[in-house]
Scaffold this motif. Structure first.
Motif, PDB file in Angstrom:
ATOM      1  N   THR A 232     -25.396  22.575   0.578  1.00  0.00           N
ATOM      2  CA  THR A 232     -24.297  23.491   0.892  1.00  0.00           C
ATOM      3  C   THR A 232     -22.977  23.032   0.288  1.00  0.00           C
ATOM      4  OG1 THR A 232     -23.118  24.631   2.662  1.00  0.00           O
ATOM      5  CG2 THR A 232     -23.754  22.355   3.093  1.00  0.00           C
ATOM      6  N   GLU A 233     -22.179  23.994  -0.135  1.00  0.00           N
ATOM      7  CA  GLU A 233     -20.852  23.711  -0.677  1.00  0.00           C
ATOM      8  C   GLU A 233     -19.777  23.829   0.399  1.00  0.00           C
ATOM      9  OE1 GLU A 233     -20.283  26.473  -3.819  1.00  0.00           O
ATOM     10  OE2 GLU A 233     -21.917  25.681  -5.064  1.00  0.00           O
ATOM     11  N   TYR A 234     -20.177  24.224   1.615  1.00  0.00           N
ATOM     12  CA  TYR A 234     -19.212  24.479   2.671  1.00  0.00           C
ATOM     13  C   TYR A 234     -19.208  23.323   3.679  1.00  0.00           C
ATOM     14  CZ  TYR A 234     -19.589  29.124   0.663  1.00  0.00           C
ATOM     15  OH  TYR A 234     -19.601  30.172  -0.212  1.00  0.00           O
ATOM     16  N   GLU A 235     -18.044  22.739   3.852  1.00  0.00           N
ATOM     17  CA  GLU A 235     -17.922  21.569   4.730  1.00  0.00           C
ATOM     18  C   GLU A 235     -18.309  21.903   6.167  1.00  0.00           C
ATOM     19  OE1 GLU A 235     -17.528  17.692   5.613  1.00  0.00           O
ATOM     20  OE2 GLU A 235     -17.427  18.615   3.621  1.00  0.00           O
ATOM     21  N   LYS A 236     -17.947  23.102   6.636  1.00  0.00           N
ATOM     22  CA  LYS A 236     -18.272  23.502   8.011  1.00  0.00           C
ATOM     23  C   LYS A 236     -19.785  23.523   8.232  1.00  0.00           C
ATOM     24  CE  LYS A 236     -17.669  25.227  12.144  1.00  0.00           C
ATOM     25  NZ  LYS A 236     -17.224  24.353  13.242  1.00  0.00           N
ATOM     26  N   LEU A 237     -20.521  24.080   7.272  1.00  0.00           N
ATOM     27  CA  LEU A 237     -21.984  24.105   7.389  1.00  0.00           C
ATOM     28  C   LEU A 237     -22.554  22.696   7.356  1.00  0.00           C
ATOM     29  CD1 LEU A 237     -23.236  27.134   5.255  1.00  0.00           C
ATOM     30  CD2 LEU A 237     -23.534  26.761   7.708  1.00  0.00           C
ATOM     31  N   ARG A 238     -21.977  21.848   6.498  1.00  0.00           N
ATOM     32  CA  ARG A 238     -22.466  20.476   6.420  1.00  0.00           C
ATOM     33  C   ARG A 238     -22.230  19.754   7.756  1.00  0.00           C
ATOM     34  NH1 ARG A 238     -20.085  19.286   2.236  1.00  0.00           N
ATOM     35  NH2 ARG A 238     -21.779  19.697   0.767  1.00  0.00           N
ATOM     36  N   GLU A 239     -21.081  19.976   8.370  1.00  0.00           N
ATOM     37  CA  GLU A 239     -20.790  19.357   9.669  1.00  0.00           C
ATOM     38  C   GLU A 239     -21.778  19.820  10.733  1.00  0.00           C
ATOM     39  OE1 GLU A 239     -16.798  20.127  10.795  1.00  0.00           O
ATOM     40  OE2 GLU A 239     -15.915  18.981   9.140  1.00  0.00           O
ATOM     41  N   GLU A 240     -22.086  21.127  10.742  1.00  0.00           N
ATOM     42  CA  GLU A 240     -23.038  21.646  11.730  1.00  0.00           C
ATOM     43  C   GLU A 240     -24.418  21.048  11.522  1.00  0.00           C
ATOM     44  OE1 GLU A 240     -23.062  25.720  12.938  1.00  0.00           O
ATOM     45  OE2 GLU A 240     -21.137  26.107  11.971  1.00  0.00           O
ATOM     46  N   ALA A 241     -24.823  20.922  10.251  1.00  0.00           N
ATOM     47  CA  ALA A 241     -26.125  20.321   9.959  1.00  0.00           C
ATOM     48  C   ALA A 241     -26.156  18.866  10.400  1.00  0.00           C
ATOM     49  CB  ALA A 241     -26.434  20.440   8.469  1.00  0.00           C
ATOM     50  N   VAL A 242     -25.083  18.126  10.129  1.00  0.00           N
ATOM     51  CA  VAL A 242     -25.015  16.718  10.536  1.00  0.00           C
ATOM     52  C   VAL A 242     -25.079  16.591  12.056  1.00  0.00           C
ATOM     53  CG1 VAL A 242     -23.449  14.734  10.667  1.00  0.00           C
ATOM     54  CG2 VAL A 242     -23.832  15.877   8.482  1.00  0.00           C
ATOM     55  N   ASN A 243     -24.350  17.452  12.765  1.00  0.00           N
ATOM     56  CA  ASN A 243     -24.374  17.393  14.235  1.00  0.00           C
ATOM     57  C   ASN A 243     -25.769  17.666  14.779  1.00  0.00           C
ATOM     58  OD1 ASN A 243     -21.659  16.768  14.447  1.00  0.00           O
ATOM     59  ND2 ASN A 243     -21.012  18.911  14.578  1.00  0.00           N
ATOM     60  N   LEU A 244     -26.473  18.623  14.175  1.00  0.00           N
ATOM     61  CA  LEU A 244     -27.837  18.907  14.608  1.00  0.00           C
ATOM     62  C   LEU A 244     -28.762  17.730  14.333  1.00  0.00           C
ATOM     63  CD1 LEU A 244     -28.432  22.645  13.648  1.00  0.00           C
ATOM     64  CD2 LEU A 244     -28.507  21.643  15.923  1.00  0.00           C
ATOM     65  N   LEU A 245     -28.645  17.141  13.165  1.00  0.00           N
ATOM     66  CA  LEU A 245     -29.487  15.988  12.833  1.00  0.00           C
ATOM     67  C   LEU A 245     -29.191  14.821  13.784  1.00  0.00           C
ATOM     68  CD1 LEU A 245     -29.231  16.165   8.940  1.00  0.00           C
ATOM     69  CD2 LEU A 245     -31.260  16.661  10.328  1.00  0.00           C
ATOM     70  N   ALA A 246     -27.912  14.616  14.101  1.00  0.00           N
ATOM     71  CA  ALA A 246     -27.555  13.548  15.034  1.00  0.00           C
ATOM     72  C   ALA A 246     -28.135  13.818  16.421  1.00  0.00           C
ATOM     73  CB  ALA A 246     -26.039  13.417  15.112  1.00  0.00           C
ATOM     74  N   GLY A 247     -28.207  15.108  16.792  1.00  0.00           N
ATOM     75  CA  GLY A 247     -28.753  15.462  18.102  1.00  0.00           C
ATOM     76  C   GLY A 247     -30.246  15.233  18.230  1.00  0.00           C
ATOM     77  N   MET A 248     -30.919  14.960  17.121  1.00  0.00           N
ATOM     78  CA  MET A 248     -32.366  14.735  17.150  1.00  0.00           C
ATOM     79  C   MET A 248     -32.738  13.288  17.435  1.00  0.00           C
ATOM     80  SD  MET A 248     -33.560  17.271  14.058  1.00  0.00           S
ATOM     81  CE  MET A 248     -32.755  18.865  13.921  1.00  0.00           C
ATOM     82  N   ARG A 249     -31.738  12.459  17.685  1.00  0.00           N
ATOM     83  CA  ARG A 249     -32.028  11.091  18.082  1.00  0.00           C
ATOM     84  C   ARG A 249     -32.821  11.087  19.387  1.00  0.00           C
ATOM     85  NH1 ARG A 249     -27.570   6.227  18.888  1.00  0.00           N
ATOM     86  NH2 ARG A 249     -29.068   4.590  19.386  1.00  0.00           N
ATOM     87  N   GLY A 250     -33.895  10.330  19.393  1.00  0.00           N
ATOM     88  CA  GLY A 250     -34.730  10.246  20.584  1.00  0.00           C
ATOM     89  C   GLY A 250     -35.755  11.354  20.710  1.00  0.00           C
ATOM     90  N   THR A 251     -35.809  12.271  19.736  1.00  0.00           N
ATOM     91  CA  THR A 251     -36.791  13.355  19.760  1.00  0.00           C
ATOM     92  C   THR A 251     -37.955  13.012  18.827  1.00  0.00           C
ATOM     93  OG1 THR A 251     -35.905  14.630  17.893  1.00  0.00           O
ATOM     94  CG2 THR A 251     -34.849  14.947  20.040  1.00  0.00           C
TER      95      THR A 251
END
Length: 261
Positions: A232-251
């Motif tokens: 993605t070229e959009y920082e907002k989308l990249r931030e949302e993707a990073v937050n989702l990936l971070a939320g997968m800790r322990g899953t």
């Protein structure tokens, strides 16, 4: 506190925690309050009120309030009318018997469990929005096609938790059914999906909730999310993707996420 009183460890998954909370409020509250330590069972007519019966009656109410009452409040007469229809359909009660049953049920739930509280003169709402959302999701999960029922609300912020909790409830009973529900979200073709990726991001939130899904569904969503994060070229989308990936800790996704990162 009630769950700890039962000697139960608090679960990691929200949907399981909310189930235990509703069960505790429906069944254990009076035991915890009893000075003698004896259960103070609640009875409606000749039937004991347990978690299943409370949810059967309140889940359709919660969904109706979520859909029709943005302020979260409903009049007593409206609630009693809906409860009376429930007792006619589910309990096989006659019309003459259902009005007092509905009246008594509402009083019992308000006075003994606290799931519904009176917030004004003859105005009722759920103790907390969490319980309304969870019970609405319980109703939604019972429908023949949950996605068709909730499709029009898919990206309404008020419905996000209901959608995610529905996936979690379905996953607990039938991961394949949860997979179909999540795949339907992914393939919803919402407006400007190629730019906003709302369907993908919402579907991937079920991964962060550790919703039981078939491996092919789970891995496919994760691959798409990782591809979006990389491209993605959009920082907002990249931030949302990073937050989702971070939320997968322990899953169950954690190992694949770490490997990709």
């Amino acid at each position: 506190a009630l769950i700890h009183y039962q000697g139960t460890r608090l679960p990691q998954r929200r949907v399981e925690l909310y189930r235990l909370c509703v069960e505790a409020l429906a069944e254990t509250w009076n035991l915890a309050r009893s000075l003698t330590g004896r259960p103070l069972d609640l009875w409606l007519g000749e039937r004991r009120l347990d978690e299943r019966r409370v949810v059967e009656a309140l889940a359709p109410i919660a969904f109706w309030v979520q859909e029709e009452k943005p302020g979260g409040l409903a009049g007593r007469r409206e609630l009693e009318d809906r409860l009376a229809r429930h007792f006619q359909e589910w309990e096989g009660q006659s019309q003459a018997a259902t009005a007092p049953l509905a009246h008594d049920f509402l009083d019992l739930i308000r006075e003994q469990s606290g799931l519904l509280v009176e917030r004004g003169l003859n105005l009722y709402g759920f103790m907390h929005l969490t319980f309304q959302e969870y019970l609405a999701a319980r109703y939604l999960a019972q429908q023949a096609d949950p996605f068709d029922t909730v499709h029009k609300h898919l990206h309404d912020p008020r419905w996000r938790e209901v959608v995610l909790l529905t996936a979690g409830i379905l996953g607990d009973f039938a991961p394949a059914q949860a997979g179909r529900f999540v795949q339907a979200i992914r393939q919803a073709r919402s407006a400007d999906e190629d730019l906003l990726h709302r369907d993908l991001l919402l579907a991937c939130r079920t991964l962060a909730d550790d919703t039981p899904l078939p491996p092919e569904v789970r891995n496919g969503l994760l691959d798409e999310l990782l591809a979006l994060w990389r491209a993605t070229e959009y920082e907002k989308l990249r931030e949302e993707a990073v937050n989702l990936l971070a939320g997968m800790r322990g899953t169950v996704c954690e190992r694949r996420v770490l490997s990709a990162l």
